[in-house]
Write an enzyme that holds these catalytic residues in place. Structure first.
Site: not given
Length: 466
Positions: A256, A430
């Site tokens: 995605h 992240l």
């Protein structure tokens, strides 16, 4: 019984105890049986048999002794010559040897007394006058050539070890050992192999991809080693299931996340091909998207690395020095937003066992995240504290914070509150995932909480070096 080792030990111990007690009972019974058989035996009859065999010579007499031993195992029979040598090669029992020595010593006296009685009664000496039927009497055997032997009986010559010389007794003891040990060993083997078989089935299901496979219900409630193994298996299966789910989710998230910048690249590339006054702008946009992709791929690889093997380059790191170093590097970036970074507790000499570069990267991710969401002219507090063998680095900002419901998800890969907010900050979702993975690799943990008065508080906990 909580220990499988103790269960095995006691099972074999009980089996050996039963075999020993049963063996002693069997040996005692056999001894008593052979001794009772002598109640109906007349020593005079045996003496007559010996004298009849003596008429056929010494070899027949020797054979008679061996046959008598097989017929009456509890009875010792010895035939000795004048030199006290036993003709069948047997060793006299201690009792028989003492009796023979006493007999030899009293022989002259016994002959003289017999002669005196004969002279006093004017009757010839009679052998019957000195003989009384008893197992303890020593009898004389004379061959046809005049060779004299002494016959001795010992009704207590059979020992416990002699019992094992008889095949019937040995077979009976062997059957008894099997009869006692077989059920106990079968129960023990069944008690062990049954749960092991159930665990094997669970492992096989897990190996073939059934991530829902667990130990049979009840097996993990055992208190012995097999129960602990079942619980460890369930924990391992849960961990594998979680890792696979995490991997699948990571793949979906990566797909995605990569799709959006790739779509923007295609649009920018299409516009750039048309030319015109906005071509340079589109080329700049393509460059930014490529940098974004490069950064994202690097962080994805970093997350994968941190979730792999534990760190190898470990050293004692003074955490206060590391915090000061990371803070100084971040202050240069904070100047662009006129932010202040305040550090406290960095004078501590406490150390942790860690990979220095990895730990610095984890702290830097947290600090940069705080700078990114702090308002212009605000401040970020970095505090190092120590308690109960644990070092805690707290990074607090005065940004907009997050809803309390999403705090547990902040350290998940690609988790973001909204695409718009992330586009403004330039993040990929992240950074905090990398930090959490680094903390786990070092035996610590990362936590997030809402700061009183507004803002976010991220705490990094690490065990002190021993």
């Amino acid at each position: 019984m909580k220990s499988l080792f103790l269960r095995i030990f006691l099972s074999f111990w009980i089996a050996m105890g039963l075999i020993l007690a049963g063996g002693m009972a069997i040996v005692g019974t056999v001894l008593a049986y052979h001794v009772k058989k002598l109640y109906d035996v007349n020593p005079d009859d045996l003496t007559r048999e010996a004298r009849a065999a003596a008429l056929q010579g010494e070899a027949a007499l020797r054979e008679w002794v061996l046959r008598l031993h097989r017929r009456h195992p509890a009875l010792g029979a010895y035939i000795v010559d004048t030199q006290d040598r036993e003709i069948a090669g047997q060793t006299l029992s201690a009792l028989s040897a003492d009796r023979l020595g006493f007999y030899r010593a009293r022989a002259p006296l016994r002959i003289a007394q017999a002669q005196q009685r004969a002279e006093a009664t004017a009757e010839p000496p009679s052998e019957a006058s000195a003989y009384r039927p008893s197992w303890w009497n020593i009898r004389r055997i004379v061959l046809e050539d005049g060779t004299r032997y002494e016959l001795l009986f010992d009704p207590f010559a059979l020992s416990e070890l002699d019992v094992f010389d008889h095949p019937q007794t040995s077979w009976f003891l062997l059957l008894f050992c099997f009869a006692v040990s077989a059920p106990i060993c079968w129960l023990l083997a069944r008690n062990i192999s049954g749960p092991v078989g159930l665990l094997r089935d669970g492992v096989r299901k897990l190996a073939f991809g059934d991530l829902a496979a667990r130990a049979e219900p009840g097996l993990d409630r055992r208190s012995d080693e097999l129960g602990m193994l079942a619980r460890d298996f369930n924990t391992m299966a849960d961990r594998i299931h979680g890792l696979v789910v995490l991997k699948e989710r990571l793949l979906r998230d990566v797909s995605h996340e990569l799709r959006s910048p790739l779509a923007r690249l295609r649009v920018a590339l299409d516009l750039a091909r048309r030319g015109g006054p906005r071509q340079a702008t589109q080329l700049d946009r393509i460059e930014r998207e490529c940098e974004r992709l490069d950064q994202m791929i690097g962080q994805i690889l970093e997350v994968a690395r941190l979730r792999g093997q534990p760190p190898h380059e470990m050293e004692d790191v003074v955490l206060g020095e590391l915090v000061r170093e990371v803070v100084e590097n971040a202050r240069f970036e904070a100047q662009a937003k006129q932010l202040r970074i305040r550090a406290a507790g960095c004078d501590s000499a406490a150390a942790v066992r860690a990979d220095r570069a990895e730990l610095a990267s984890a702290l830097d991710n947290v600090l940069r995240n705080a700078l990114r969401f702090s308002p212009r002219g605000g401040e970020v507090d970095v505090t190092l504290t120590q308690a109960d063998g644990t070092l805690r680095i707290a990074v607090a900002d005065r940004g907009p914070g997050v809803p309390a419901a999403v705090l547990p998800h902040l350290f998940e890969a690609f988790f973001r509150l909204g695409d718009a907010r992330d586009r403004e900050s330039g993040g990929t979702g992240l950074g905090l995932a990398i930090t959490a993975a680094a903390m786990r690799r070092h035996g610590g943990r990362a936590e997030a909480a809402l700061r009183p008065g507004g803002g976010l508080l991220v705490s990094l906990h690490l065990p002190m070096a021993i």
